[in-house]
Design an enzyme around this catalytic site. Sequence first.
Site, PDB file in Angstrom:
ATOM      1  N   LEU A  39     -18.421 -66.705 -31.539  1.00  0.00           N
ATOM      2  CA  LEU A  39     -19.696 -65.903 -30.796  1.00  0.00           C
ATOM      3  C   LEU A  39     -21.076 -66.464 -31.244  1.00  0.00           C
ATOM      4  O   LEU A  39     -21.183 -66.854 -32.431  1.00  0.00           O
ATOM      5  CB  LEU A  39     -19.336 -64.453 -31.236  1.00  0.00           C
ATOM      6  CG  LEU A  39     -18.131 -63.875 -30.634  1.00  0.00           C
ATOM      7  CD1 LEU A  39     -18.208 -62.270 -31.021  1.00  0.00           C
ATOM      8  CD2 LEU A  39     -17.992 -64.113 -29.153  1.00  0.00           C
ATOM      9  N   HIS A  40     -21.894 -66.629 -30.291  1.00  0.00           N
ATOM     10  CA  HIS A  40     -23.330 -67.125 -30.549  1.00  0.00           C
ATOM     11  C   HIS A  40     -24.251 -65.941 -29.870  1.00  0.00           C
ATOM     12  O   HIS A  40     -23.943 -64.924 -29.322  1.00  0.00           O
ATOM     13  CB  HIS A  40     -23.549 -68.487 -29.917  1.00  0.00           C
ATOM     14  CG  HIS A  40     -23.163 -68.590 -28.521  1.00  0.00           C
ATOM     15  ND1 HIS A  40     -23.392 -68.073 -27.447  1.00  0.00           N
ATOM     16  CD2 HIS A  40     -21.998 -69.482 -28.099  1.00  0.00           C
ATOM     17  CE1 HIS A  40     -22.808 -68.577 -26.499  1.00  0.00           C
ATOM     18  NE2 HIS A  40     -22.178 -69.305 -26.842  1.00  0.00           N
ATOM     19  N   HIS A  43     -23.417 -64.669 -26.412  1.00  0.00           N
ATOM     20  CA  HIS A  43     -22.211 -63.593 -26.342  1.00  0.00           C
ATOM     21  C   HIS A  43     -23.169 -62.317 -26.932  1.00  0.00           C
ATOM     22  O   HIS A  43     -22.724 -61.171 -26.312  1.00  0.00           O
ATOM     23  CB  HIS A  43     -21.309 -63.842 -27.403  1.00  0.00           C
ATOM     24  CG  HIS A  43     -20.450 -65.027 -26.719  1.00  0.00           C
ATOM     25  ND1 HIS A  43     -20.571 -66.287 -27.717  1.00  0.00           N
ATOM     26  CD2 HIS A  43     -19.572 -65.413 -25.809  1.00  0.00           C
ATOM     27  CE1 HIS A  43     -19.804 -66.981 -27.178  1.00  0.00           C
ATOM     28  NE2 HIS A  43     -19.104 -66.687 -26.123  1.00  0.00           N
ATOM     29  N   GLN A 154     -24.624 -65.994 -16.789  1.00  0.00           N
ATOM     30  CA  GLN A 154     -25.142 -66.861 -15.762  1.00  0.00           C
ATOM     31  C   GLN A 154     -24.993 -68.394 -16.042  1.00  0.00           C
ATOM     32  O   GLN A 154     -24.952 -69.150 -15.265  1.00  0.00           O
ATOM     33  CB  GLN A 154     -26.595 -66.516 -15.400  1.00  0.00           C
ATOM     34  CG  GLN A 154     -27.256 -67.338 -14.263  1.00  0.00           C
ATOM     35  CD  GLN A 154     -26.706 -66.965 -12.905  1.00  0.00           C
ATOM     36  OE1 GLN A 154     -25.894 -65.737 -12.635  1.00  0.00           O
ATOM     37  NE2 GLN A 154     -26.289 -67.875 -12.008  1.00  0.00           N
ATOM     38  N   VAL A 182     -28.753 -67.657 -22.325  1.00  0.00           N
ATOM     39  CA  VAL A 182     -29.656 -67.703 -23.580  1.00  0.00           C
ATOM     40  C   VAL A 182     -29.814 -69.250 -23.998  1.00  0.00           C
ATOM     41  O   VAL A 182     -28.848 -69.580 -23.960  1.00  0.00           O
ATOM     42  CB  VAL A 182     -28.845 -66.674 -24.536  1.00  0.00           C
ATOM     43  CG1 VAL A 182     -29.679 -66.879 -25.818  1.00  0.00           C
ATOM     44  CG2 VAL A 182     -29.036 -65.460 -24.242  1.00  0.00           C
TER      45      VAL A 182
END
Length: 292
Positions: A39-40, A43, A154, A182
């Site tokens: 996860l970053h 997320h 997106q 992001v």
Amino acid sequence: MTVTPHLPTTRVLATRAELRAALAEAPRPIGLVPTMGWLHDGHRALIRQARSEAATVVVTIFVNPRQFNVAADYTKYPRNEARDLEICRTEGVDLVFAPPVEEVFPPGFDTTVSVGAVAGPLEGAARPGHFEGVATVVAILFGLVGAERAYFGQKDAQQVMVIRQMARDLAIPTAVVACPTVREPDGLALSSRNVHLDPAKRRAAPVLRQALLAARGAWEAGERSAHALRERMLQALAAEPLADVEYVSVADGQTLAELDRVDGAALLSLAVRFGTTRLIDNEPLGAGPPGG
Ligand code: AMP
């Protein structure tokens, strides 16, 4: 919509039965964030949007073997469940579903969800079988969780469109919410795969964003020839010797068919390899996010 306060602790579930039991007593609405882990902040943004709209937030962590068309890509996909769970706890996630492969695809599993035209070009053409794997696993997760809303990035614009089509066609009552991409400060879209970039490739990787912005700039200045916009992207990418271009695309924002002229909503997108690491990015033109 009344949003009830969320449960105070993060529960980690590995089986369908555990998930079902936990969901039976979970306050609604439920927000689902499907991930493949590692996860970053991309997320995190999905989780935060879910947290702001749902009484119960469910994150799934599952590296789905069926969506990898290259076996080595699956085996080398980065994994760190302990770190992922810490991030979920920090973000106030209620339930984490982190199942083993056989819990998602039990012995005898023999169904494939295959979405039509919108899954055909771009990533569908470059990665045969990829969207069948995605649509199949997301249909299972939608069925298991029964969320009111599910959150997707997106950054994977075509994936959002494929999942929307799948949910509509299969009468799955989960609303598909697309969240903005992001990025790192230099424009590189966050991706679990960025971890594979060595320092030189990492320095080169923002060229994806630069190529998209060059084409966007030309479009803003009045350029409507899709060919010319593709050329702008290729020109920008050519300046970076480490970038091995797989495709650049200027496609219709609804159908993803390649365009001659950009007269309505469109999607600029590209896929570029840096050594064995494959990165994608996109930029919508006109009339909001495609399929949104
Ligand atoms: P993944 O774990 O790569 O399958 O991604 C899980 C979800 O996070 C997908 O809906 C992705 O589109 C989304 N996502 C991945 N990277 C980003 C990003 N940089 N910004 C926003 N969403 C992202």
